[in-house]
Design an enzyme around this catalytic site. Structure first.
Site, PDB file in Angstrom:
ATOM      1  N   ILE A 522       0.902  -1.185   0.135  1.00 42.54           N
ATOM      2  CA  ILE A 522      -0.001  -0.079   0.020  1.00 42.54           C
ATOM      3  C   ILE A 522       0.884   1.342   0.135  1.00 42.54           C
ATOM      4  CG2 ILE A 522      -1.878  -1.017   1.209  1.00 42.54           C
ATOM      5  CD1 ILE A 522      -0.995   0.183   3.570  1.00 42.54           C
ATOM      6  N   GLY A 523       2.283   1.083  -0.084  1.00 41.12           N
ATOM      7  CA  GLY A 523       3.120   2.383   0.047  1.00 41.12           C
ATOM      8  C   GLY A 523       4.487   1.870  -0.218  1.00 41.12           C
ATOM      9  N   GLY A 525       8.642   3.894   0.281  1.00 40.08           N
ATOM     10  CA  GLY A 525       9.263   5.059   0.774  1.00 40.08           C
ATOM     11  C   GLY A 525      10.717   4.752   0.900  1.00 40.08           C
ATOM     12  N   GLY A 526      11.499   5.750   1.020  1.00 39.74           N
ATOM     13  CA  GLY A 526      12.827   5.597   1.121  1.00 39.74           C
ATOM     14  C   GLY A 526      13.408   4.669   2.210  1.00 39.74           C
ATOM     15  N   GLY A 528      11.661   1.750   3.140  1.00 39.88           N
ATOM     16  CA  GLY A 528      11.058   0.579   2.729  1.00 39.88           C
ATOM     17  C   GLY A 528       9.566   0.816   2.308  1.00 39.88           C
ATOM     18  N   VAL A 530       5.483  -0.600   2.378  1.00 39.21           N
ATOM     19  CA  VAL A 530       4.350  -0.818   3.503  1.00 39.21           C
ATOM     20  C   VAL A 530       3.340  -1.768   3.137  1.00 39.21           C
ATOM     21  CG1 VAL A 530       2.644   0.510   4.946  1.00 39.21           C
ATOM     22  CG2 VAL A 530       4.944   1.598   4.271  1.00 39.21           C
ATOM     23  N   LYS A 544       5.504  -2.144   7.938  1.00 36.77           N
ATOM     24  CA  LYS A 544       6.627  -1.323   7.240  1.00 36.77           C
ATOM     25  C   LYS A 544       7.765  -2.166   7.217  1.00 36.77           C
ATOM     26  CE  LYS A 544       8.109   2.507   8.576  1.00 36.77           C
ATOM     27  NZ  LYS A 544       8.459   4.067   8.853  1.00 36.77           N
ATOM     28  N   ASP A 657      11.313  14.957   9.581  1.00 33.64           N
ATOM     29  CA  ASP A 657      10.832  14.807   8.566  1.00 33.64           C
ATOM     30  C   ASP A 657       9.413  15.033   8.112  1.00 33.64           C
ATOM     31  OD1 ASP A 657      11.206  14.020   5.702  1.00 33.64           O
ATOM     32  OD2 ASP A 657      11.134  11.825   6.111  1.00 33.64           O
TER      33      ASP A 657
END
Length: 830
Positions: A522-523, A525-526, A528, A530, A544, A657
């Site tokens: 579902i996602g 990112g930098g 890892g 998710v 995650k 962040d």
């Protein structure tokens, strides 16, 4: 019932040339003799001739029949007639129980011992003048003489004179519709079908195929196991068919003659006939401890057995044998009767149990309370205490029956006796039976006088001591080394900061199963990917999987230790983590509407509409769902969450962040800050030194690019950029109607010029909801958001407000001054 008659065996050979019946044989004796004197030989010859004539007469008078009918009636015991089954396994006829008394019985015909399995008149043996006849009316009649009453059980009757009495291969005696299997005595043979079998032997009875009772009492001393149910049938191969299951005998598998018998001692046993030995062997018995069979000993007596020999009966202290009667027959009587509680005391009898009192209710009392209950009851003859921690107490009221001694009882009987009874009683059934003393003297030989034993012993002791000392030092050194290693590791990873009731540690296998082998992503990112998953308790979670986790897992443990302490409406809840086999995984609560960037920026919304992801973009006309009120609530919720991190925790937390990708939206678009991988946890009075650059380009405060120390104001700058993007609906790096080069473009400066110089606030509004902007309804809200963003984006750290003040500025609880124009140190001001 098992009854045996001794037989005399002689060396014989069967005659094959003649036989009075196909199933009978005539033995003739053959002997080899050396020539004796003539007178002696003549006398011996006359004796043998007389003996042979007697044997021949007896043999010829014994007959076997296959059926008995009116044509052979009457049948007298003196006729030596035997009714034989077709397979010659069973025989029926008059069986002598004494020289002058007989029963009409069934027995095994081809066995060495005569074993009865059924008797018509077991309790009423008849004399030699008895008859068995089939009457002209077709009834079967057994009488002590021609005029006596019919002793046949449930006398069978028939309307036909041709009805015959026959014996089947299974040992069933049949006359018309009558069967001996319907009226068993003390034995059931193999393949004999039963329905609620009742067997009887003296005072013992096997009732309904389920339990054994004594003397018609309601108390039973053995019951078929609850899982097996009532007994139904015994098979020839040793299987015992019960209502609810099947049992096996010890020699199951071999097809033999088998029988289930209620023996004279009250025990129920299964016998198997060994043809090689010519003996009946016990292959199963109901009661292993014979003393537990009721009636083994009389009242007030105690049954004792060692498991091998037959049980014996003994009187407990305070009792004596009744004159002229054994303890087994009549029991024991009290030596000195007692009248009141003050004249009695209790003697402890270990491992003794009486189960025949008038009330066997188990009470849960301690020793003192149990003893007090017995003393207060004049009918109490003693009490039993079970020493297993349960505190069970049983009072023996009115009578002492079925007493036995067994270590398996785990009880002690406190017998109530007259106060004059001596304490040093000698009862062989007590603990002394279990105490065996075997004194053995062991003497070691003395060493030779000239030996060096002392020196050798000193050397051995010193060597062992030195070895133990070296081992102890090595062990202590290894322990200290491991301790320092794990202590440093714990400090490095932040394990010492995990709360006691913190997140759960999951195994990799659990998370693999919850995410269906990490299939529903579902996602990305930098840090890892998710995945969506469901735990065993049906909680939906976001899993995650961190990647490129090196250097002591600092980023992983930073996020675990940080979120574990945070409890706020606008912070993502951490349910658990996994640190196993190189895997570093975080388990968060699942936030269904995804991140803010997916519903805020135009290209993200178009992609979502085209792919149909989990965020449903509902619209009213051309008005997107993220109207000004929702955007304001999102901005205020994020501000309060960051203020909580900075000001309400014991140690302030820098997120480092803050960006739309790390702001998740719940069911009602409630914002939740996530991704604490770059977070810093410090004392409130400390500064964060810049070890390396943290954050995302476009949202990083200017001090990250300079040599200034990092403070919570770095998060304030990032929030200001996000707040301005919420108003504008565009990324801060997307040039909006300006002729400046990309290197000179700075989104906050452009927005400041539009709002405070050109007074055209509508130019910076999200074009998708610009038409919904109502200056009367939304002006103050948008104005606070823009002014707050400008103050947050100041280049100088001291010019930025704290996050607590930022939240109050958005709430409208404090006045907002005219902000200064935000800039970047390397661009300067125009």
């Amino acid at each position: 019932m098992v009854k045996s008659q001794p037989k005399c065996s002689i060396q014989s050979q069967p005659q094959t040339n003649h036989s009075p019946h196909p199933n009978s044989t005539q033995p003739t004796t053959t002997m080899s003799l050396s020539p004796p004197p003539l007178s002696f030989s003549l006398s011996l010859l006359l004796f043998l001739t007389s003996l042979l004539l007697l044997l021949t007469t007896a043999t010829t008078t014994s007959t076997t029949i296959s059926s008995f009918s009116i044509s052979l009636s009457p049948w007298l015991p003196s006729q030596n007639r035997t009714l034989l089954s077709p397979n010659s396994t069973f025989a029926a006829g008059f069986h002598p129980v004494s020289p002058i008394l007989f029963t009409f019985s069934i027995w095994y015909y081809n066995h060495n011992t005569t074993t009865l399995i059924w008797s018509a008149n077991q309790k009423s043996p008849v004399a030699a003048s008895a008859i068995l006849e089939v009457t002209p009316a077709g009834a079967l009649r057994l009488a002590g003489n021609s005029s006596g009453p019919n002793l046949w059980p449930r006398s069978p009757a028939s309307n036909s004179n041709s009805t015959q009495l026959t014996l089947s291969d299974a040992g069933e005696l049949v006359f018309g519709e009558w069967s001996s299997f319907d009226f068993p005595t003390d034995t059931v043979v193999a393949t004999q079908n039963t329905n609620g079998t009742n067997l009887r032997n003296g005072n013992f009875k096997f009732v309904d195929g389920t339990h054994l009772v004594f003397n018609e009492s309601e108390d039973y001393y053995w019951s078929w196991s609850s899982w097996a149910g009532a007994f139904q049938r015994l098979e020839e191969d040793g299987k015992v068919i019960c209502k609810k299951g099947t049992l096996l005998t010890s020699d199951s598998g071999a097809n033999r003659s088998r029988r289930l018998t209620l023996d004279d001692d009250g025990n129920l046993r299964i016998y198997s006939y060994d043809p090689d030995l010519g003996l009946w062997e016990i292959v199963w018995e109901a009661v292993q401890e014979l003393c537990k069979i009721h009636g083994t000993c009389g009242p007030n007596s105690i049954c004792i057995t060692d498991g091998v020999n037959k049980p014996t009966c003994d009187c407990p202290p305070g009792f004596r044998l009744i004159p002229g009667i054994t303890a087994k027959q009549g029991g024991c009587e009290r030596k000195v009767p007692w009248t009141g509680s003050s004249s009695t005391k209790f003697l402890r009898l270990d491992f003794v149990n009486f189960s025949g009192g008038s009330n066997q209710t188990v009470l849960f009392r301690n020793f003192t309370a149990c003893q007090g209950l017995c003393l207060s009851d004049p009918t109490c003859l003693g009490f039993e205490i079970k020493y297993d921690g349960s505190g069970s107490c049983v009072l023996q009221l009115e009578r002492l029956l079925y007493g036995y001694w067994s270590p398996g009882t785990e009880t002690a009987m406190f017998l109530r006796v007259d106060i004059s009874e001596p304490e040093d009683f000698s009862f062989t059934g007590m603990t002394s039976v279990m105490e065996t003393t075997c004194p053995v003297r062991i003497i070691l030989p003395l060493p030779p006088k000239e030996s060096h034993t002392t020196t050798r012993n000193i050397v051995i002791v010193c060597t062992l001591f030195a070895a133990e000392l070296v081992s102890g030092v090595l062990f202590f050194w290894a322990f200290v080394k491991k301790y320092i290693k794990y202590r440093d590791m714990a400090r490095t990873l932040g394990l010492e900061f995990l709360p006691a009731g913190g997140p759960k540690r999951f195994s990799y296998a659990e998370l693999k199963d919850a995410t269906k082998n990490f299939s529903n992503i579902i996602g990305r990112g930098g840090f890892g990917d998710v995945y969506k998953g469901e735990l065993s308790d049906h909680r939906v979670v976001a899993v995650k999987c961190l990647k490129n986790v090196t250097g002591g897992d600092a980023d992983f443990w930073a996020e675990v230790t940080t979120i574990a302490r945070m409890h706020h409406l606008n912070l993502v809840r951490l349910w658990g983590f996994c640190a196993e086999k190189g895997q570093r995984i975080l388990v968060h609560e699942y936030v269904p509407n995804g991140s803010l960037d997916k519903v805020l920026f135009p290209h993200a919304r178009e992609r979502i509409n085209n792919t149909g992801s989990e965020v449903e973009m509902r619209a009213i006309g051309d008005k997107p769902i993220l109207d000004w009120n929702i955007r304001y609530r999102i901005a205020l919720g994020v501000a309060r969450a960051i203020a909580y991190l900075h000001e309400e925790c014991l140690e302030w937390v820098l997120h480092c962040d803050i960006k739309p990708e790390n702001i998740l939206l719940g069911d009602d678009f409630c914002p939740k800050i996530s991704d604490f991988g770059l977070a810093k946890l410090k004392k409130k009075e400390a500064m964060v030194s810049k070890s390396k650059m943290r954050g995302t380009r476009g949202y990083m405060a200017p001090e990250w690019l300079k040599m200034d120390p990092i403070t919570p104001k770095a998060d304030v700058y990032s929030f200001g950029m996000v707040l301005l993007e919420i108003v504008g609906g565009v990324r801060n790096h997307e040039i909006q109607g300006s002729k400046l080069d990309s290197d000179d473009w700075y989104f906050p400066r452009w927005a400041f010029d539009k709002v405070f110089k050109e007074m055209r606030v509508e130019d910076i509004l999200d074009r998708h909801i610009k038409h919904c902007y109502d200056s009367r309804a939304h002006f103050h809200m948008v104005d606070r958001m823009v002014k707050t963003a400008m103050w947050c984006l100041q280049d100088r750290v001291e010019m930025r407000p704290s996050m607590g003040k930022v939240a109050k500025m958005l709430e409208g609880s404090i006045e907002i001054e005219e902000p200064k124009k935000p800039t970047i140190y390397y661009l300067g001001d125009e």
